[in-house]
Design a protein around this motif. Structure first.
Motif, PDB file in Angstrom:
ATOM      1  N   ILE A 125      39.358  44.577  35.371  1.00  0.00           N
ATOM      2  CA  ILE A 125      39.750  44.501  36.790  1.00  0.00           C
ATOM      3  C   ILE A 125      41.266  44.374  36.905  1.00  0.00           C
ATOM      4  O   ILE A 125      41.899  45.040  37.737  1.00  0.00           O
ATOM      5  N   LYS A 131      38.943  48.584  45.299  1.00  0.00           N
ATOM      6  CA  LYS A 131      38.012  47.547  45.754  1.00  0.00           C
ATOM      7  C   LYS A 131      36.583  47.837  45.297  1.00  0.00           C
ATOM      8  O   LYS A 131      35.861  46.930  44.875  1.00  0.00           O
ATOM      9  N   VAL A 132      36.184  49.101  45.390  1.00  0.00           N
ATOM     10  CA  VAL A 132      34.831  49.482  44.960  1.00  0.00           C
ATOM     11  C   VAL A 132      34.646  49.182  43.472  1.00  0.00           C
ATOM     12  O   VAL A 132      33.635  48.612  43.053  1.00  0.00           O
ATOM     13  N   LYS A 191      36.368  47.082  41.636  1.00  0.00           N
ATOM     14  CA  LYS A 191      36.434  45.629  41.434  1.00  0.00           C
ATOM     15  C   LYS A 191      35.097  44.964  41.713  1.00  0.00           C
ATOM     16  O   LYS A 191      34.587  44.189  40.875  1.00  0.00           O
ATOM     17  N   TYR A 192      34.501  45.280  42.866  1.00  0.00           N
ATOM     18  CA  TYR A 192      33.247  44.619  43.232  1.00  0.00           C
ATOM     19  C   TYR A 192      32.080  45.104  42.371  1.00  0.00           C
ATOM     20  O   TYR A 192      31.163  44.325  42.069  1.00  0.00           O
ATOM     21  N   LEU A 199      32.372  43.082  39.237  1.00  0.00           N
ATOM     22  CA  LEU A 199      31.969  41.691  39.478  1.00  0.00           C
ATOM     23  C   LEU A 199      30.456  41.549  39.570  1.00  0.00           C
ATOM     24  O   LEU A 199      29.867  40.615  39.010  1.00  0.00           O
ATOM     25  N   VAL A 200      29.816  42.491  40.254  1.00  0.00           N
ATOM     26  CA  VAL A 200      28.345  42.471  40.366  1.00  0.00           C
ATOM     27  C   VAL A 200      27.709  42.667  38.996  1.00  0.00           C
ATOM     28  O   VAL A 200      26.777  41.946  38.614  1.00  0.00           O
ATOM     29  N   SER A 210      28.148  39.488  36.885  1.00  0.00           N
ATOM     30  CA  SER A 210      27.261  38.415  37.359  1.00  0.00           C
ATOM     31  C   SER A 210      25.819  38.659  36.931  1.00  0.00           C
ATOM     32  O   SER A 210      25.139  37.742  36.447  1.00  0.00           O
TER      33      SER A 210
END
Length: 215
Positions: free
Chosen positions: A151, A165-166, A168-169, A172-173, A176
């Motif tokens: 990231i 942003k896409v 990055k998220y 992160l998903v 997780s």
């Protein structure tokens, strides 16, 4: 300068917390509850959580295969660094953050080997009939070291804000879900996952601190 110092202080604090956590696992409520009477720290809670979630080998296999994604990310940045080296014909002309990232990867994989050789405790289940080292969770360590640093790299190299942003998220998903999947798969003790989170967080913070100090 103050912010840089603060970053290194946070890094040191996280690493100290990991050391204290590891020491606690070695001495607090140690019982032989693992396969082949292997000793486990925080045994009462670990056994309770393991019995609560059970063992789900399908999730274990899925997260194992998905672990190839962070490995691919490592290879991708290694190739990027190699291409820069070939084009610029000088190691010190390779982007400094790529060189730092390479050093970071070496630290991560050295840490992985270290805990494989000097096992703190073992898995709550046998894998193919073998008792494998389980602390800290190697998959958690790999994913939580490689993907957050990816990231940081993407933030610098992707100029389109929406795409950034896409990405990055999505990362992160993915990260997780991998950690949660490893937790509920039942192939690690709960404390193994916490250890992996603490160690990887301290290592990523160290990488970020070095990066910031050289900007």
């Amino acid at each position: 300068m103050k912010k840089q110092r603060k970053n290194f202080v946070i890094t040191g604090g996280l690493f100290l917390l990991f050391i204290l956590w590891t020491m606690a696992i070695c001495y607090v409520d140690v019982q032989m509850i693992g396969p082949r009477d292997s000793a486990v720290g925080f045994a009462t809670f670990n056994e309770f959580f393991h019995n609560l979630t059970g063992t789900h080998m399908l999730i274990y296999v899925i997260t194992d295969w998905l672990g190839l994604l962070p490995v691919s990310v490592v290879l991708g940045f290694a190739i990027l660094g190699l291409v820069q080296l070939i084009k610029r014909k000088n190691l010190f002309k390779v982007d400094y953050d790529i060189l730092i990232l390479g050093g970071f990867y070496i630290i991560v994989f050295t840490t992985y080997i270290l805990f494989e050789v000097f096992a703190i405790n073992y898995r709550p289940v046998l894998i193919n009939g073998y008792l494998e080292a389980s602390y800290p969770s190697s998959t958690t360590l790999l994913v939580m070291c490689v993907m957050p640093t990816a990231i940081i790299q993407m933030n610098k190299r992707i100029h389109n804000e929406k795409v950034r942003k896409v990405v990055k998220y999505a990362i992160l998903v993915f990260t997780s879900l991998m950690v949660i999947g490893r937790l509920i798969s039942g192939v690690h003790w709960f404390t193994d996952i916490i250890g992996g989170v603490l160690l990887s967080t301290s290592l990523v913070m160290f990488y970020n601190s070095i990066n910031k100090s050289l900007e």
